[in-house]
Design an enzyme around this catalytic site. Sequence first.
Site, PDB file in Angstrom:
ATOM      1  CD1 TRP A  63       0.943  -0.351   2.966  1.00 27.64           C
ATOM      2  CD2 TRP A  63      -0.481   1.087   3.613  1.00 27.64           C
ATOM      3  NE1 TRP A  63       1.290  -0.101   4.354  1.00 27.64           N
ATOM      4  CE2 TRP A  63       0.268   1.092   4.543  1.00 27.64           C
ATOM      5  CE3 TRP A  63      -1.547   2.252   3.574  1.00 27.64           C
ATOM      6  CZ2 TRP A  63       0.373   1.741   5.761  1.00 27.64           C
ATOM      7  CZ3 TRP A  63      -1.400   2.869   4.846  1.00 27.64           C
ATOM      8  CH2 TRP A  63      -0.747   2.480   5.955  1.00 27.64           C
ATOM      9  CG  ASP A  64       4.784   0.656   1.174  1.00 23.99           C
ATOM     10  OD1 ASP A  64       3.906   0.065   1.898  1.00 23.99           O
ATOM     11  OD2 ASP A  64       6.182   0.434   1.542  1.00 23.99           O
ATOM     12  CD  GLU A  93       2.220  -4.572   9.271  1.00 26.81           C
ATOM     13  OE1 GLU A  93       3.161  -4.844   9.677  1.00 26.81           O
ATOM     14  OE2 GLU A  93       1.928  -4.308   8.008  1.00 26.81           O
ATOM     15  CE  LYS A 106       5.954  -2.478  12.076  1.00 23.14           C
ATOM     16  NZ  LYS A 106       5.603  -3.500  10.927  1.00 23.14           N
ATOM     17  CD  GLN A 107       2.349   0.835  10.370  1.00 19.38           C
ATOM     18  OE1 GLN A 107       2.826  -0.323  10.624  1.00 19.38           O
ATOM     19  NE2 GLN A 107       2.098   1.342   9.095  1.00 19.38           N
TER      20      GLN A 107
END
Length: 762
Positions: free
Chosen positions: A354-355, A481, A590-591
């Site tokens: 998806w980046d 994640e 995580k993000q």
Amino acid sequence: MNKYLFEINDLSTDNDDLMLHETLFHNANGYLGVRSNYEEGYPEDYNSIRGMYINGFYDFAEMKQAEKLYGFVEEKQTMVNIVDTQGIKLVIDGEEFSLFQGTVLKSSRTLDMRKGITKRTTLWRSPNNREVEIVITRMASFTMLPLFTIDYQVTAKNFSGEVKFISTHIGNVQNYFNPNDPRVAAESFQHIHVENADVQDGVSIIASKTSKSNLRVWSAVKNELSKEGDVQQHVHPHSIECEITTKIDQVETISLTKFTILFDSIRSENGDEQALKLMREATAKTLASLYEEQEEFLANYWENASVDVEGDDELSMAIYYNLYQLLQSVGKDRFSNVAAKGLSGEGYEGHYFWDTEMYIQPFFLLTQPDIVKNLIEYRYNILDFAREHAKIMGHTKGALYPWRTIMGKECSGYYPSGSAQYHINGDIAYSIINYYLVTKDLDFIAEKGAEVLFETARLWLDVGHFHDGKFMIHNVTGPDEYTCVVNNNYYTNTLAQHNLKWAVKFFELLESQNLTSVFEKIGLEHSEIESFKRAAEQIYLPYNEELDINPQDDSFLSKKVWDFENTPKDKYPLLLHYHPLHLYRHQVCKQADTVLAHFILEDAQSLNTIENSFAYYEKITTHDSSLSTCIYSIVASKLKQYDKAYEYFGESAKLDLFNTHKNTKDGIHTANMGGNYMAIVYGFGGLRIKEDGLHFAPALPKKWTGYNFKVRFEDSVIFVKIEGDNCTFSLQKGSEKTIRVYGKAYELKDSLVIPLEEKSHV
């Protein structure tokens, strides 16, 4: 300081430094990529990732599953190290050049981002006191994508004698693997086999075929010496060696130019003929003219893509490095995309994530929208695989894009943080919507984009369900994640809503313009559009009234908060030290997840809710993903927390150039580089793309004296300059536009000077 020039002097022979420099100085052009290995190689006990790659070229590999359950991926694709044409050994009167023997008097490596070349310079004294200066220049051509060149110049400083070049063309190569690193942990396997090695008219040609995917690649090499010499071609079953011997006089400079052409069967079945044809075209030109074409191409690129920051030279260098790597990484045709590591290494096996849509396309959309069109076309080309993947995952209608892939099939072995990330459908839809908003290219939407949007919308209806008057989506994973397989992930639901709304809008728009062929092609009925509309209107977006935040999902706030205070620093990133289930039971991110949703779809919530959510998630986010700090920087800018925004931005910008995560040796972090651009333009510049046009809310970080960037919008180019107390908007090309600055509409006909808001002085 020259912001286009990155240079390192007094080169280290430490193995870790060499591997890092293989990445930092790699050459790529979106089609091919070459790790920056030393032509002469390293000592046998040294580790190296010696590789040449083609974007989108892959082999199949076994994906071992402990439990053979239905739908689990048992075969994946992996990017292939296709050939080694880097090798050049230099022998001077019987002494072989090596940085690991003799004396290195002076050395440097340079990346020139204006010229599009890398250079390695060495002043070397041999064990027998012969001194030579060696200057090696490399280029991956942006104007002839299959072409890679090495220009190897030797100057005799204190002697006259014999010089021998041994130039190798090796087809028997393997991919790198490291069983201790999940990014490159695939087992060693011979993915490519040489079918034929031959020499035709001085050009060595190796034809190779992948082990399982049955793809072919052709590599052609030609060596040209600047003076007469004895040339011997030695053909072996899997390699070809060109040995060239000549004389050199004291202070004389001679050069060997090595041309490599790569071609693959994805683009053409007649690759050997194409490779020879392109070799003739390349060698018919002078090297100087090829360099000139490269420089002209980059002059045009920087004219559109430059982001100038005044007041921080180190940061400015990092920004330019990142923008250059985006150009090197992005696919230039419909057969390719952007790998997580670009073409700089084998991390994540060359897979596309998806980046591309969420971190890389925003940069190209505002600078080179034709590249975004190619990237969307790639997703369109794999739509049938996405439809098949949806069926495997239990859905009767629609398309579900793979979480990680090269040719279209899912490559994710661990479904909780792989296939469960259904938000990739919304990410792809979001990118198509933004492409339309910036270009107004309705013909492309009618031809390809709308079909993707309708099929992804169908998927949401099938995966979601109505309950108590709300449309809910269960058992999915959002961007975070460390929190997997949950109900009603806020990010996923907001993107699903956006996808569904725009499926309705595009249906109505195409119908009004009589561009309806796609409706018949996929059997789209008005009743489905009504279902899209109902689901979008009634979608459930988690909200906690007491905290005035959007919970990341239904169960997130009921979990125990991770004990950050007592977690040692050497236990980060957490995924390498704690079992996934242990992480899933805690409030730890995580993000950016909900915070990312607050950036891309900010109008879904009030500013107060966004601010409260940001403060809440900031305390529990580790930023163990390189995709995180840039997003926190953007949202901090929106909330006018500029010191915090700048701190997050600095972490993002310097990640690769200064190897802050200590893993750049495996390849660059391409998405973070796109996020770095967004942190300036969308963060400090306050840019947002909306239905009513472009919105800006500029701020000037206190460490900068100014900054500027350009934006392409419809037929226009807008130059934005923030300096002193003002922001200036200049229409450099195209028709006049309505823009909104700090929420107020202005007609941009020529130039506008607008005072910075008082709170923007930071």
